[in-house]
Design a protein around this motif. Structure first.
Motif, mmCIF file in Angstrom:
data_model
loop_
_atom_site.group_PDB
_atom_site.id
_atom_site.type_symbol
_atom_site.label_atom_id
_atom_site.label_comp_id
_atom_site.label_asym_id
_atom_site.label_seq_id
_atom_site.Cartn_x
_atom_site.Cartn_y
_atom_site.Cartn_z
ATOM 1 N N LYS A 158 -0.312 -0.515 -1.714
ATOM 2 C CA LYS A 158 0.671 -1.564 -1.417
ATOM 3 C C LYS A 158 2.044 -1.174 -1.977
ATOM 4 N N TRP A 159 2.046 -0.623 -3.199
ATOM 5 C CA TRP A 159 3.297 -0.194 -3.827
ATOM 6 C C TRP A 159 3.934 0.949 -3.037
ATOM 7 N N LYS A 181 3.552 1.607 0.105
ATOM 8 C CA LYS A 181 4.045 1.045 1.372
ATOM 9 C C LYS A 181 5.407 0.377 1.168
ATOM 10 N N GLN A 182 5.562 -0.338 0.052
ATOM 11 C CA GLN A 182 6.807 -1.071 -0.194
ATOM 12 C C GLN A 182 7.937 -0.178 -0.712
ATOM 13 N N ASN A 183 7.598 0.909 -1.428
ATOM 14 C CA ASN A 183 8.616 1.673 -2.135
ATOM 15 C C ASN A 183 8.863 3.084 -1.625
#
Length: 99
Positions: free
Chosen positions: A41-42, A44-46
């Motif tokens: 998730k991290w 994907k976001q960063n």
């Protein structure tokens, strides 16, 4: 605790990350330990720059992307539930090849 680790992308997966094959990062502190599910998730976001459907499917990597944790298949390590340790190396290799 924050977790220093490195991620590498190979086999074409790096093209989704502006062509950058290796990322050294320190994941921020959070109440729960970092696991691969939260890591994805991290990422994907960063880090993920384009076409997330080529890297992610739901909360995991899509079929055709091999994940190695410290050179061992993540299937042997608990996959999404693996708890990241300091200095872990996570390698994502795309086995998908366009024609």
């Amino acid at each position: 605790n924050s977790v220093p680790c490195s991620f590498r992308f190979r086999g074409g997966a790096e093209l989704l990350f502006d062509g950058v094959k290796k990322h050294q990062v320190t994941l921020p502190c959070q109440p729960e330990p970092w696991d691969i599910r939260k890591l994805l998730k991290w990422i994907k976001q960063n880090l993920l720059k384009e076409r997330q459907e080529l890297f992610m499917e739901g909360e995991s990597v899509r079929p055709g992307i091999l994940v190695l944790i410290n050179d061992a298949d993540w299937e042997l390590m608990g996959e999404l539930d693996y708890k990241l340790q300091d200095q872990d190396n996570v390698l994502f290799i795309s086995t998908l090849h366009g024609g």
